[in-house]
Every structure is written in C-alpha cells, then in structure tokens.
Design a protein around this motif. Structure first.
Motif, PDB file in Angstrom:
ATOM      1  N   ILE A  11       0.832  -1.208   0.000  1.00 40.01           N
ATOM      2  CA  ILE A  11       0.000   0.000   0.000  1.00 40.01           C
ATOM      3  C   ILE A  11       0.865   1.256   0.000  1.00 40.01           C
ATOM      4  CG2 ILE A  11      -1.717   1.311   1.325  1.00 40.01           C
ATOM      5  CD1 ILE A  11      -2.892  -1.340   2.251  1.00 40.01           C
ATOM      6  N   ASP A  12       1.963   1.236   0.749  1.00 34.77           N
ATOM      7  CA  ASP A  12       2.859   2.390   0.751  1.00 34.77           C
ATOM      8  C   ASP A  12       3.533   2.581  -0.605  1.00 34.77           C
ATOM      9  OD1 ASP A  12       2.530   3.669   3.169  1.00 34.77           O
ATOM     10  OD2 ASP A  12       4.000   2.462   4.226  1.00 34.77           O
ATOM     11  N   LEU A  14       2.097   1.962  -3.497  1.00 36.01           N
ATOM     12  CA  LEU A  14       1.085   2.631  -4.319  1.00 36.01           C
ATOM     13  C   LEU A  14       1.020   4.123  -3.995  1.00 36.01           C
ATOM     14  CD1 LEU A  14      -1.967   0.174  -4.427  1.00 36.01           C
ATOM     15  CD2 LEU A  14      -0.324   0.677  -6.239  1.00 36.01           C
ATOM     16  N   ARG A  15       1.039   4.449  -2.722  1.00 32.83           N
ATOM     17  CA  ARG A  15       0.993   5.860  -2.330  1.00 32.83           C
ATOM     18  C   ARG A  15       2.250   6.589  -2.784  1.00 32.83           C
ATOM     19  NH1 ARG A  15      -0.309   5.816   3.978  1.00 32.83           N
ATOM     20  NH2 ARG A  15      -0.860   7.993   3.656  1.00 32.83           N
ATOM     21  N   ILE A  64      -7.133   4.914  -2.253  1.00 31.21           N
ATOM     22  CA  ILE A  64      -6.355   4.483  -1.090  1.00 31.21           C
ATOM     23  C   ILE A  64      -6.906   5.098   0.184  1.00 31.21           C
ATOM     24  CG2 ILE A  64      -4.086   4.545   0.013  1.00 31.21           C
ATOM     25  CD1 ILE A  64      -2.834   4.518  -2.763  1.00 31.21           C
ATOM     26  N   SER A  65      -7.262   6.370   0.112  1.00 31.50           N
ATOM     27  CA  SER A  65      -7.800   7.066   1.275  1.00 31.50           C
ATOM     28  C   SER A  65      -9.067   6.387   1.775  1.00 31.50           C
ATOM     29  CB  SER A  65      -8.089   8.527   0.919  1.00 31.50           C
ATOM     30  OG  SER A  65      -8.710   9.204   1.989  1.00 31.50           O
ATOM     31  N   LEU A  68      -8.196   2.918   3.381  1.00 30.66           N
ATOM     32  CA  LEU A  68      -7.525   2.944   4.673  1.00 30.66           C
ATOM     33  C   LEU A  68      -8.400   3.531   5.779  1.00 30.66           C
ATOM     34  CD1 LEU A  68      -3.854   3.931   3.753  1.00 30.66           C
ATOM     35  CD2 LEU A  68      -4.774   1.688   4.320  1.00 30.66           C
ATOM     36  N   GLY A 223     -12.820   2.947  -2.711  1.00 28.19           N
ATOM     37  CA  GLY A 223     -11.946   2.496  -1.637  1.00 28.19           C
ATOM     38  C   GLY A 223     -12.722   1.987  -0.440  1.00 28.19           C
ATOM     39  N   THR A 279      -7.093  -0.380  -8.730  1.00 29.62           N
ATOM     40  CA  THR A 279      -6.446   0.114  -7.501  1.00 29.62           C
ATOM     41  C   THR A 279      -7.086  -0.517  -6.276  1.00 29.62           C
ATOM     42  OG1 THR A 279      -5.966   2.252  -8.563  1.00 29.62           O
ATOM     43  CG2 THR A 279      -5.864   2.167  -6.162  1.00 29.62           C
ATOM     44  N   LEU A 283      -5.295  -3.007  -3.501  1.00 35.59           N
ATOM     45  CA  LEU A 283      -5.307  -2.722  -2.066  1.00 35.59           C
ATOM     46  C   LEU A 283      -5.800  -3.933  -1.274  1.00 35.59           C
ATOM     47  CD1 LEU A 283      -6.744   0.905  -2.202  1.00 35.59           C
ATOM     48  CD2 LEU A 283      -4.435   0.263  -1.509  1.00 35.59           C
ATOM     49  N   SER A 287      -3.538  -5.990   1.322  1.00 34.72           N
ATOM     50  CA  SER A 287      -3.990  -6.088   2.718  1.00 34.72           C
ATOM     51  C   SER A 287      -4.097  -7.534   3.173  1.00 34.72           C
ATOM     52  CB  SER A 287      -5.342  -5.385   2.892  1.00 34.72           C
ATOM     53  OG  SER A 287      -6.388  -6.109   2.244  1.00 34.72           O
TER      54      SER A 287
END
Length: 381
Positions: A11-12, A14-15, A64-65, A68, A223, A279, A283, A287
């Motif tokens: 995930i990091d 992707l960010r 992503i936001s 998460l 997301g 996306t 994720l 995860s």
C-alpha cells in the motif's frame, strides 16, 4: 523511518508511486519531457504517459484514502455502525490541520509579499477568498469558477473533495446504523457512478471536469467498498484469491497508467473505472498479504514517499516552482531539462521529511492528546 517496517509495504508503494507521479507531472507541465533529450531514447507515448498521470495519481490517492479510512474504522470500532464520530473528527483534524494551516499561512505571507509564482493575480480572485476556499472545502469549485490559482494553492483542490466526503462519512454511517446493507449499496452506487458523473461534465469547463466533487468522491467510495469487501471475505479464502486478484489488477493498473487513452477510446468514460477498480483490488490483495515479502525488498525509498505522501503532496510546489525559476534563469536548455526532475523528486522528499518530523508528527500527537502516535490516516491529494 522505523515506522516503515510496521506498515503494509504494498500500500505504501502505491501511495509513493502516486505522489512521485504528481511531482513529475507538475515539473512536466513546465518542462515537457517529450521536448527533452529523452525523446531521442524513449518513444513519445511513453514519455507523455510517464509525465501526464497527475490526475490519475490523485484518483489513486482517493481510492487508497477510502480504503484505509474504512479499514482503520473497522479495526478500531468493529463496524461502521459503531463509529465514534467525535474520535473520527478529532483524528482527521489532527492529521489534516497542522499542515493545512501552516501551508495557508505561508502562502498568504508570500502573496502579501508579492513573491512571483505565489501571488494571486486573477482579477476575480483574492487572498481572502482563497483562504475561505481552502478551509471551506471548496477550492476545487473556486478554481472551477475563477481559474487556476498559483501552484501552491492549487494542490488543495483534492483535499477539498476528500474532506467534504469525510465530513459526511461518519454521519451517514450512524444514520444508517440499522441498515448496513442499504449503506453498502449506497457506497457501491457512488463508487460506480464515475462514468455518469464524467459524462455529465462533458460541456463543463476543463478545470471543473478534472476537479468536480462527484468523480473524486466516487473514487473514495470505491476504496470504501473495497475495504468492506476485504473485511467480509473469510480468512480461509483470502490466500486462494489474493494472487489472482493481485496479478490481474496489477496488469490493468499498469496498463492504464501506460496508456490511459486506450481505455477512454475503447470504453469511453467507463474506462475510468479500470483505474479505480484495479487500484481497489490491489489494495485488497496487499492487505491480505500478497507479495508481502517482496514489497519490502529494495523499495524503502518509494515506501518512504508513501509514508510522507500527504506532506510531500502539500509542500512539493515549494520545490517545483523555485527549480523551474532556476531552470529559466540558467538559460532553459530544454534538451537537458529532464535532469531537473532528479532534484525535484529528491528535494520534495527532503522537504516532506522535514514537515513530517517537525510539524505533522508532533502536532498530530498533541492534537490527539496521546503519548504515542497512532496509525496515520491518509490524505491527497
């Protein structure tokens, strides 16, 4: 960066990829890579894809936001129906406000000092209205009505969409506490409304087409849906599904970033779902532990970008604009212009590191009123 070992590497990544694409995009708007010496080495379509994915990067941030925020909510309170809205808003304020307030103060001082590239010059724009738009969660609407603001202000358009969504998120969850299926259905409808909302914007101004509320909220909702799906599938089935989901979504995700026009020419506005869905599935796969051993090998630099993505996103124009000014002062040799991208990325990381360590982390801890930092919620960009 000791926190990186405790975080989800995929995930990091992707960010980190998203925020690097944003920095490259804002440099490429002023130094087009297709006009540099790289054009003699790489095909033009690849250079344009590499430098033109700024909007796609923000969409990735949105997905992503939503993932998460929802995942952390489920982990903290068990269900969305049990969400503590006071705690939710406190945590969002602790994450968002320190950098936002500091940025607005610095930009206001630069505007009042009439510093080039930071001065609001449009006759129908003003500093008070820009400040109101920044804190009133309508910077995207304000720019859509009046035109682009200077780059330092412009990055706040995505934050307006994100925070407007999260103002209503806990209230909607509590109102629908006894109607969880209806709530999931509404998030699903919003997540898949992007093609319709984009089609409805066909005749809108170019700025509003890129910065309207509904497409951005649709990506955030995707997301949210992916987090709910990941939470509902039993642990025993995750191992069997994660590889298929991860590989398939990675192929679609990469293909979209490399050749987004193909998806749009083939599927029209429906093509936008290729990015949000791929996306979201990435994720979910990450995860569930897909590629967990590999995402942390040789990727610390990119994961660190992801860890500080909010800080880098808000502050990188303080690197981009001075570098562009130096580029022009030095003669503006476009052939070697690509070399300026290296310090842009490096200095954006350094500035983001300073903001995260000296502002975000201590201010966030103080606002949360806890002795140790908790998991940091994401923000876009």
């Amino acid at each position: 960066m000791k926190h990186l070992a405790e975080r989800n590497g995929g995930i990091d990544i992707l960010r980190g990829l998203a925020v690097v694409l944003v920095v490259i995009h804002h440099m490429a708007l002023r130094i087009p890579l297709a006009q540099t010496g790289l054009a003699t080495i790489f095909p033009l379509w690849l250079l344009k894809a590499f430098s033109g994915n700024g909007r796609s990067a923000v969409t990735i941030f949105f997905v992503i936001s939503g993932f998460l925020i929802t995942s952390h909510t489920l982990k903290r309170w068990g269900t969305l129906s049990q969400l503590d809205w006071r705690s939710f808003y406190q945590r969002r304020a602790a994450r968002i406000l320190p950098c936002l307030v500091t940025l607005v103060v610095v930009l206001s001082v630069l505007d009042l000092a009439q510093v080039p590239d930071y001065t609001i010059e449009h006759t129908d724009q003003s500093l008070p209205r820009a400040i109101l738009a920044a804190f009133g969660m309508h910077m995207n609407w304000y720019e859509g009505q009046t035109g682009y603001l200077p780059g330092g202000w412009d990055v706040l358009w995505s934050l307006s969409i994100e925070e407007a969504f999260y103002i209503g998120f806990p209230l909607f969850c509590l109102i629908t506490a006894h109607f969880s299926r209806f709530r999931a259905f509404m998030f699903f409808c919003l997540a898949f409304s992007m093609p319709l909302s984009l089609a409805a914007l066909t005749h809108a101004s170019p700025i509003w087409q890129n910065k309207a509320y509904l497409p951005g909220m649709s990506a955030i909702a995707m997301g949210v849906c992916s987090a709910l799906l990941a939470h509902r599938i039993s642990i025993s089935r995750r191992t069997a599904l994660r590889s298929l989901m991860g590989v398939t979504s990675a192929i679609v995700f990469s293909s979209y970033l490399i050749n987004a026009p193909f998806f749009w020419n083939t599927l029209g506005s429906v093509g936008a779902l290729a990015l949000t869905i791929s996306t979201a599935f990435l994720l979910i796969a990450f995860s569930w532990g897909w590629m967990a051993d590999y995402t942390k090998r040789g990727t610390k630099w990119l994961r660190s970008f992801g860890f500080m993505s909010y800080e880098i996103y808000l502050s990188h124009m303080f690197v981009v604009l001075p570098l562009i000014a130096l580029f022009r002062i030095s003669g503006g040799n476009m052939y070697i212009g690509w070399l300026w991208f290296v310090p842009a990325i490096s200095l954006s990381w350094i500035l983001g590191y300073g903001v995260e360590h000296l502002l975000s982390r201590p201010a966030g801890r103080w606002l949360r009123g806890r002795p140790k930092p908790q998991i940091i919620d994401p923000a876009t960009t």
